[in-house]
Design a protein around this motif. Sequence first.
Motif, PDB file in Angstrom:
ATOM      1  N   GLU A 174      66.060  -8.059  35.495  1.00  0.00           N
ATOM      2  CA  GLU A 174      65.080  -8.804  36.279  1.00  0.00           C
ATOM      3  C   GLU A 174      63.776  -8.853  35.488  1.00  0.00           C
ATOM      4  N   VAL A 175      63.119 -10.019  35.455  1.00  0.00           N
ATOM      5  CA  VAL A 175      61.856 -10.178  34.738  1.00  0.00           C
ATOM      6  C   VAL A 175      60.829 -10.787  35.687  1.00  0.00           C
ATOM      7  N   LYS A 176      59.683 -10.141  35.788  1.00  0.00           N
ATOM      8  CA  LYS A 176      58.605 -10.645  36.632  1.00  0.00           C
ATOM      9  C   LYS A 176      57.277 -10.420  35.926  1.00  0.00           C
ATOM     10  N   ASP A 177      56.557 -11.513  35.694  1.00  0.00           N
ATOM     11  CA  ASP A 177      55.260 -11.459  35.006  1.00  0.00           C
ATOM     12  C   ASP A 177      55.360 -10.762  33.651  1.00  0.00           C
ATOM     13  N   GLY A 178      56.472 -10.975  32.961  1.00  0.00           N
ATOM     14  CA  GLY A 178      56.656 -10.405  31.630  1.00  0.00           C
ATOM     15  C   GLY A 178      57.174  -8.987  31.606  1.00  0.00           C
ATOM     16  N   THR A 179      57.328  -8.364  32.798  1.00  0.00           N
ATOM     17  CA  THR A 179      57.851  -6.998  32.876  1.00  0.00           C
ATOM     18  C   THR A 179      59.346  -7.038  33.132  1.00  0.00           C
TER      19      THR A 179
END
Length: 223
Positions: A174-179
């Motif tokens: 999972e990727v969210k805001d580059g994390t």
Amino acid sequence: MTPDVVTVPPETPVMAIARLLADRGISAVPVVDAAGKVLGIVTEADLIRRLAGEEDKPASWFGSLFSDPASQAERYARTHGVTAKDLMTEAVVSVAPDTTAAHVAHVMEDKKVRRVIVTEDGKLKGIVSRADLLRALVAPTHEEADLSDERLRRAIMSAMKKEPWTDTFYTMVEVKDGTVTFHGFRRSEAVQKALRVLAENIPGVKAVVDDTQPMPVFIYGAA
């Protein structure tokens, strides 16, 4: 690359070069002619060699029998010279303006130098130092800033599928805001560490969170 390079003509006195390096906080200066052609480079090492040469003692009669007169003469000129053309290193390591940072780093490592001159048709265009390479390494590129979370996720999944130690069936990304966050199960601590390194090598990834759990025995045994 640093385009605004301080240069000196070949007739520049040694003491003037030493003051220039000290005042500007630089470690080397290219020597160029009136047309801008690079003739050589004077470094801190050249100046230190010049200073140390003041205490050189003449070789003994016996030692002179086994020495090379040409090498001795060259060393004398470089350790007793009074101008840039006497001290400078003529065999300058240079690259073209379109040379990649990776290749410049390879050239520095191969030639054991701290900097390379950027030239075009023999004329100075700039200089690349180790500090410039470090800045290029840590500076984000325009492409990195434009990467969406979904593109990052696909890039990580693609990289995982190329590695035999990964398990895309039991490990989710999972990727969210580059994390990047890894979910699911992992086979070992080594795989956990390798997944983090894999994600960190994807341009645009800002952070990695491992939320995986040790794989249950009943799943591991059936896998």
